[in-house]
Design a protein around this motif. Sequence first.
Motif, PDB file in Angstrom:
ATOM      1  N   TYR A 176      42.700  27.071  37.972  1.00 32.17           N
ATOM      2  CA  TYR A 176      42.243  27.777  36.769  1.00 32.17           C
ATOM      3  C   TYR A 176      43.035  29.046  36.479  1.00 32.17           C
ATOM      4  CZ  TYR A 176      38.749  29.397  33.359  1.00 32.17           C
ATOM      5  OH  TYR A 176      38.111  29.812  32.217  1.00 32.17           O
ATOM      6  N   TYR A 177      43.709  29.579  37.466  1.00 30.54           N
ATOM      7  CA  TYR A 177      44.472  30.809  37.257  1.00 30.54           C
ATOM      8  C   TYR A 177      45.949  30.576  37.552  1.00 30.54           C
ATOM      9  CZ  TYR A 177      40.121  33.451  36.957  1.00 30.54           C
ATOM     10  OH  TYR A 177      38.907  33.930  36.558  1.00 30.54           O
ATOM     11  N   PHE A 213      48.997  32.649  38.933  1.00 37.14           N
ATOM     12  CA  PHE A 213      49.194  33.925  39.615  1.00 37.14           C
ATOM     13  C   PHE A 213      50.617  34.464  39.485  1.00 37.14           C
ATOM     14  CE2 PHE A 213      45.410  32.185  41.555  1.00 37.14           C
ATOM     15  CZ  PHE A 213      44.581  33.296  41.642  1.00 37.14           C
ATOM     16  N   ASP A 228      44.598  42.102  39.574  1.00 38.93           N
ATOM     17  CA  ASP A 228      44.360  40.679  39.808  1.00 38.93           C
ATOM     18  C   ASP A 228      43.103  40.491  40.658  1.00 38.93           C
ATOM     19  OD1 ASP A 228      46.673  40.332  38.432  1.00 38.93           O
ATOM     20  OD2 ASP A 228      47.875  39.627  40.114  1.00 38.93           O
ATOM     21  N   ALA A 287      38.041  22.671  40.638  1.00 33.30           N
ATOM     22  CA  ALA A 287      37.368  23.965  40.472  1.00 33.30           C
ATOM     23  C   ALA A 287      38.078  25.073  41.238  1.00 33.30           C
ATOM     24  CB  ALA A 287      35.923  23.855  40.959  1.00 33.30           C
ATOM     25  N   HIS A 288      39.240  24.763  41.789  1.00 36.45           N
ATOM     26  CA  HIS A 288      39.937  25.716  42.658  1.00 36.45           C
ATOM     27  C   HIS A 288      40.562  26.851  41.829  1.00 36.45           C
ATOM     28  CE1 HIS A 288      42.710  27.180  45.769  1.00 36.45           C
ATOM     29  NE2 HIS A 288      41.944  26.532  46.645  1.00 36.45           N
ATOM     30  N   PRO A 289      40.605  28.047  42.395  1.00 33.73           N
ATOM     31  CA  PRO A 289      41.238  29.159  41.650  1.00 33.73           C
ATOM     32  C   PRO A 289      42.686  28.884  41.292  1.00 33.73           C
ATOM     33  CG  PRO A 289      40.683  29.796  43.927  1.00 33.73           C
ATOM     34  CD  PRO A 289      39.994  28.505  43.649  1.00 33.73           C
ATOM     35  N   LYS A 290      43.381  28.102  42.109  1.00 35.62           N
ATOM     36  CA  LYS A 290      44.785  27.803  41.785  1.00 35.62           C
ATOM     37  C   LYS A 290      44.887  26.818  40.620  1.00 35.62           C
ATOM     38  CE  LYS A 290      46.857  29.810  45.454  1.00 35.62           C
ATOM     39  NZ  LYS A 290      48.019  30.702  45.461  1.00 35.62           N
ATOM     40  N   ASP A 335      36.714  29.244  48.410  1.00 41.26           N
ATOM     41  CA  ASP A 335      38.123  29.204  47.999  1.00 41.26           C
ATOM     42  C   ASP A 335      38.489  30.434  47.176  1.00 41.26           C
ATOM     43  OD1 ASP A 335      38.660  26.828  49.293  1.00 41.26           O
ATOM     44  OD2 ASP A 335      38.192  25.576  47.548  1.00 41.26           O
ATOM     45  N   TYR A 336      37.584  30.830  46.288  1.00 41.47           N
ATOM     46  CA  TYR A 336      37.871  32.015  45.469  1.00 41.47           C
ATOM     47  C   TYR A 336      37.972  33.259  46.344  1.00 41.47           C
ATOM     48  CZ  TYR A 336      37.993  30.281  40.732  1.00 41.47           C
ATOM     49  OH  TYR A 336      38.403  29.667  39.569  1.00 41.47           O
ATOM     50  N   VAL A 381      33.793  26.021  46.699  1.00 44.26           N
ATOM     51  CA  VAL A 381      34.581  26.646  45.637  1.00 44.26           C
ATOM     52  C   VAL A 381      34.491  28.164  45.740  1.00 44.26           C
ATOM     53  CG1 VAL A 381      34.805  26.925  43.137  1.00 44.26           C
ATOM     54  CG2 VAL A 381      34.373  24.660  44.099  1.00 44.26           C
ATOM     55  N   VAL A 415      41.351  33.181  48.189  1.00 49.09           N
ATOM     56  CA  VAL A 415      42.478  33.582  47.349  1.00 49.09           C
ATOM     57  C   VAL A 415      42.400  35.079  47.040  1.00 49.09           C
ATOM     58  CG1 VAL A 415      43.538  33.296  45.075  1.00 49.09           C
ATOM     59  CG2 VAL A 415      42.802  31.286  46.371  1.00 49.09           C
TER      60      VAL A 415
END
Lengths: 607, 544
Positions: free
Chosen positions: A221-222, A224, B256, A216-219, B242-243, B239, B246
């Motif tokens: 799903y996205y 960059f 972004d 589920a980590h942003p890295k 984490d978002y 989670v 980032v």
Amino acid sequence: MNICLLKKSKIRALAALALAFVLVCTYGQGCGDFKSAGLQPQSSSSDGKFICRASDSISANTVRRLPRVHLLNSLKEFLSRMNTNDLSIVMANAQAQLEQLPIDSMERFTTNDTILNQNHVDAIFEIAFELASILATNQGYVAQLASICGVDSSQSSLTGVCAKTFADYYIKKTFKRPVTELEVSSLLADPSSTTQAPLNLTSSDGLTIFLGRLMAHPKFYYIFNNEGLLISGSEGISGATYQLNKYELLVKLTFLYWQGPPNDYLYEKIESTDITQQEQMRTIVKYILDDPKAKMGINTFYTEWLKTPSLPLLGASGSTAYSEFSKGLNINVQGHKHRTDMIEEINDITEYYTFTPNGRYEDLIMTPFSFAKTSDLADLYGVSSLWDGNSEPTIRFPASEPRAGILTRAAFVANGTEYTNPIHKGKRIRFDILCGELPPPPANLDIKPAAQNTLNTTREIIEVATAGTPTSPNQCMSCHRFMNPLGFATENYDSLGRFRTLENKFDPLTGLLKTSLNVNTHTDAIVKSNEVKPVNDAIELSKAIVDSRVGQQCMVRKYFRYAFERTESNTNDGCTLDNMMINLDGSLKQFFESAAFQKPFLYRKVK
Amino acid sequence: MTRRHFLQGAGGAILSLPFLPSLIGNRAMAALLAANQQKSFIGVGAFHGLYRMHGPKSQLMPVLPDDIRSVAGFTPLSLPGKHTVYARPLSQLLQNNQISQIINSSFNPVLSKMLMMQGLDFLSIYGHNGAQFGNQNTSGGVTGLSSTASIDQVMANSLNFYKNPALKGRSLVVGPNKYETGLRPGGYGISSAYQTPSSPLTSAIVSPPLAYNPQAVWDKYFGQAPTTLPLKKTLVDLVLADYKSVRGSRALASEDKRVLDQHIELLQNTQLAVNNQSLQINGGIRPPNKAPSGADWGAGVYDLVACTAADRRILIKTMNSVITSLISSGLCHSFLASSESLTSTDLGAWHAWAHAGYDNDKDLIANVESYNSVITENTIVMQDMCLDLALKLDSISSNGSTLLDSSLITCIQEHSKRGHEAWNIPVITFGSAGGTLKTGQYLDYRNFETTRNDLGWTRFGFPMNQLWANLLQAMDVPPGEFEALGKVADSHPSFTINGRRTGYGVSLFWTADGASVGLVPVSSSHYSTWGGTDLSSWLPFIKA
């Protein structure tokens, strides 16, 4: 008969062009001529070349989420240490959560669908949690995931050095690059610990948290693409331009060609290969394109470009007329799959010529060979032999029933009814094959379905219906002249793709055959700018498309949008488009390969 | 079954607290499947009978003539020394798309997973009892029998039933209220348990505690058992962090950041939803402590003077949802439930209604209101207690099999259609116990080869002891385990083979004086030829 009526009071939906037997007229603003309507690509010259300007620069874009297919393939690759059977079971058990993930729009390629809503975010989280739960509560699954520590590893092995190895491996697959000690310790920290103690991966709860957090980590799903070399601007400031580093490039390559992330082999290979250097990158691109997954990836482009899945269900109405029309063909009979055969034929044509040395765009549009692999499709085409699916195709169509490339195949002319739909066929060629862009029908247009009769051919009915009124003779044809003729040229194929010289008309009351009328495929097609090109049939139309190079330009534009995940800029991307066009003139494979070496692929300018 | 059907339940109009299969965690299913095909047993005891339960005017069993021998479509099986028995697919017995008034079309989705059996006899009982599941010392008119444990308790204390030793002993006995406790005579319970489960051969038999408040049951199990919810809450918090981390990267440009800001905002909604799931576990929802009308149902249905009849039905369905959650979470697999006056605050109403309503000897409805109350009671038992639970279990599937498939819901009546007559009992089941039983059948075990008919004293059939033995075996408890629990003094010699006291429970006969049991069958013409019968063998047609 004129059913093209205008009633300002009636505001109708703009979906007119997509409807079968829908006639459209314009009121007020029309399509005008080709150039003023914006139909001619502004960044291309009349000789079929794109205009490469010295002022060309890299266009900025925004970080994007993974399309659905990319995400699913990422999950599978994340779990690729599992055997195929268990992985299938795990994915099937999470099916309820996976189905929550919205389907991406193919309207402008799924890679261009950047919509993000609550369903996406909920689904990503639920999928990650469910998959992690399933995995962490099954010792057999955990043992497979833990095999990174050695073949005999199990959940109880996930301590000490093995826990570190395990964490490094899966965090790397999430971040898609080597990870730092700080990143590992952060993601391994037990959230319930006040002393930053690591998660206990030997417990199912600890493992659930760890794996779920990564998926589920942003890295995950996205993508960059902002960790490369800053070549202009300031970090984090709009306009900053980065040259992708080798890991970012690798990820971009596999998502382009495989629809998924790199595999372990590539991660290992890239350690000693600097693919920011062109020759080394060429080696990796060759490896990726030689992998069977590349066929699937490139087929995705063709499928979304040519919109083959949109072929309607055959005979869905179940009418007597359709039964009469398709008598003896076993349409929709168990054991027969005409619609699938039609779609697969287009897939076969595109795949064959893409992965055959020197296969060219012209082959897609002009190939005289049958690719029918089933007797059902062969029967529709009047050929007696079947293609074996591998060999060089040699089966030609009967001389009396000629066909050329994809535009003359069943998937491009068939629809679900007993009558053809010239407007729809023409619109598809105009929009998808020639990249034309017509304005939507005006909101004050009154749209009525054209009624079939037994006295006129479908073409004649359409011609009358879109002829306009005596006082406004051009109100319909200002746009329809860009579509109707392209559809008329294929009227010698019926709505199942069978060749014909006569159009069968059915009694509207009994559904029985009433009469047969001569079809006319001669038409004045507009392929390039406002040049009227008389053609006698679809084969001549196909040749005109190839000769004009508008078709090739369109394919270049389509792949640009697919590969670079944005619409091309007429002012900034001429050089890239021109480069791609040159490569398309070489071969299809060369064309696809060359996309990875274009500037928009190698660099990212942030917004 | 559609989701709409599921949420509406069998009654259609009345919504109970739902069980939401879409919310069931795969974690739970994975744990359940990993538990070596654990089966679940749910017994439901229905009371009194005394209505048109079978026959040409049947409102429960398939509508058939009193004597079915000449009815086409039945498969007969002639048994040496016994009578011929009959079987027929249930699907062939639908009339106007339903089996009967009570087993109406709402049962059709699970008809292929049902068994309907006619003709099981309580050997030692005449009169009121709580013997449906083996608590056979409870007949008010019969004395001198040993206490025996009901089969739900035998299962609960068997490691052949509970594959996970940690679950051994777990059972839930659901009663209508706190007064429904105690062994009969004197008490009302149909479940009889071991006082010392570790010594079942010598243990005294006691009445187990009853559960009648769904919320209390929920809290008992889920309040203590680990669930996935805290994990989910932890994960969504991580989670989100984490978002945000980032998002805070200085390498991120403004557009972004805008994309991540949007994601974070949506993820905060996800977090909120997860936190609001605090009452949800594996598709179940913690029940409220009040009925929809607002009345407190903490003391069970009989004490709910303020409750409406609809409240009572909702309580039943709510308990079903909790039972489904327990099974799907792998926390408990042995259940027994009963209910008597479900639509009245008068504890004894069921008894009065039955006796006032119907005269079997004349096939006469003597008091329409009382008779209809009996029908309503039995409709609630079958539709709200049994079918509703069956549908809930059937809605949870994995790899093509549902929880109902691995379960066995068994509804046994107290009496047949003649007052106090404890033989010729109808039995209705749902589920195949993991494929052990051949479902989708109507099985008629009655002896049609006597002069008896179904008016007056009705026909005998097969001993209930054999059905109990079959139910135990279907739940993986082998004869070697349950036969030993039978007492020598309570076991009829006809069914004792080489020292094996076959079947389960008391197999002595009720005698003609109605107050004792003995060696002489009630009907010498029926059971006198059964010597040497192994009551642990499978009933005809029943085994898959």
